[in-house]
Design an enzyme around this catalytic site. Structure first.
Site, PDB file in Angstrom:
ATOM      1  N   ALA A 155       0.766  -1.129   0.188  1.00 47.19           N
ATOM      2  CA  ALA A 155      -0.060   0.989   0.190  1.00 47.19           C
ATOM      3  C   ALA A 155       0.998   1.219   0.369  1.00 47.19           C
ATOM      4  O   ALA A 155       0.769   2.093  -0.878  1.00 47.19           O
ATOM      5  CB  ALA A 155      -0.816  -0.091   1.226  1.00 47.19           C
ATOM      6  N   CYS A 156       2.102   1.234   0.534  1.00 46.54           N
ATOM      7  CA  CYS A 156       3.226   3.061   0.776  1.00 46.54           C
ATOM      8  C   CYS A 156       3.313   2.775  -0.362  1.00 46.54           C
ATOM      9  O   CYS A 156       3.983   3.478  -0.733  1.00 46.54           O
ATOM     10  CB  CYS A 156       4.371   2.318   1.885  1.00 46.54           C
ATOM     11  SG  CYS A 156       4.842   0.324   1.613  1.00 46.54           S
TER      12      CYS A 156
END
Length: 183
Positions: A155-156
């Protein structure tokens, strides 16, 4: 043959949305699913989504009136307890034996009478941190089944390990565990 029962515990992770797909897969396969959400999970996924998919109210409050023994009753009810996704916070809390919330009490009340699975989901650096690696090793030595993480885009935006296994993959593991080859 009685229906299998899975206690799906959802923690605060961006991957919490995958719990909805897993709940749907299990419910469609005639598995009884009871969801428990951490406070953090409620920031990522609405309770009404899981309630709609499982047709059961989501539980989250250890101190809700009339529910003083739910941590005992739910641990007794379930055939399998699954922490999906398991955040770094909850993994380290379980290792510490903290029981100030419903998930911590469920973990202690089960005391490994029933299978307890942990599906980590977090950034690669968090997954590699000694606090998390030691907690996972300890939980595994106590009897938890630590599921692997996937590798890919996180997600990062980074690429690495820590990606939550996809709902279909977890569902296949559950199906095998519960002996429901026809699911």
């Amino acid at each position: 043959m009685s229906r299998s029962k899975v206690l799906l515990q959802v923690t605060g992770s961006i991957a919490a949305f995958k719990a909805a797909t897993l709940a749907s897969l299990m419910t469609d396969a005639d598995v009884d699913v009871q969801c428990v959400m951490s406070e953090g999970a409620r920031n990522f996924l609405g309770e009404s989504t899981l309630e709609g998919l499982t047709r059961r109210p989501v539980q989250s409050d250890l101190f809700e009136s009339g529910r003083a023994h739910d941590h005992i009753n739910l641990a007794d009810w379930a055939d399998l307890l699954l922490l999906y996704p398991a955040s770094a916070n909850h993994i380290t809390r379980l290792r510490a034996g903290l029981a100030d919330d419903l998930m911590g009490c469920l973990f202690l009340a089960n005391n490994f009478r029933k299978p307890y699975w942990i599906a980590p989901a977090m950034n690669s650096n968090m997954l590699a941190h000694p606090a998390v690696t030691e907690a996972l090793a300890t939980l595994g030595s106590w009897g938890c089944r630590i599921l692997p993480t996937g590798e890919g885009r996180l997600a990062c935006g980074e690429i690495g390990y820590g990606r939550l296994l996809e709902p279909q993959q977890i569902f296949e593991h559950i199906r095998q565990e519960l002996g429901r080859e026809s699911c």
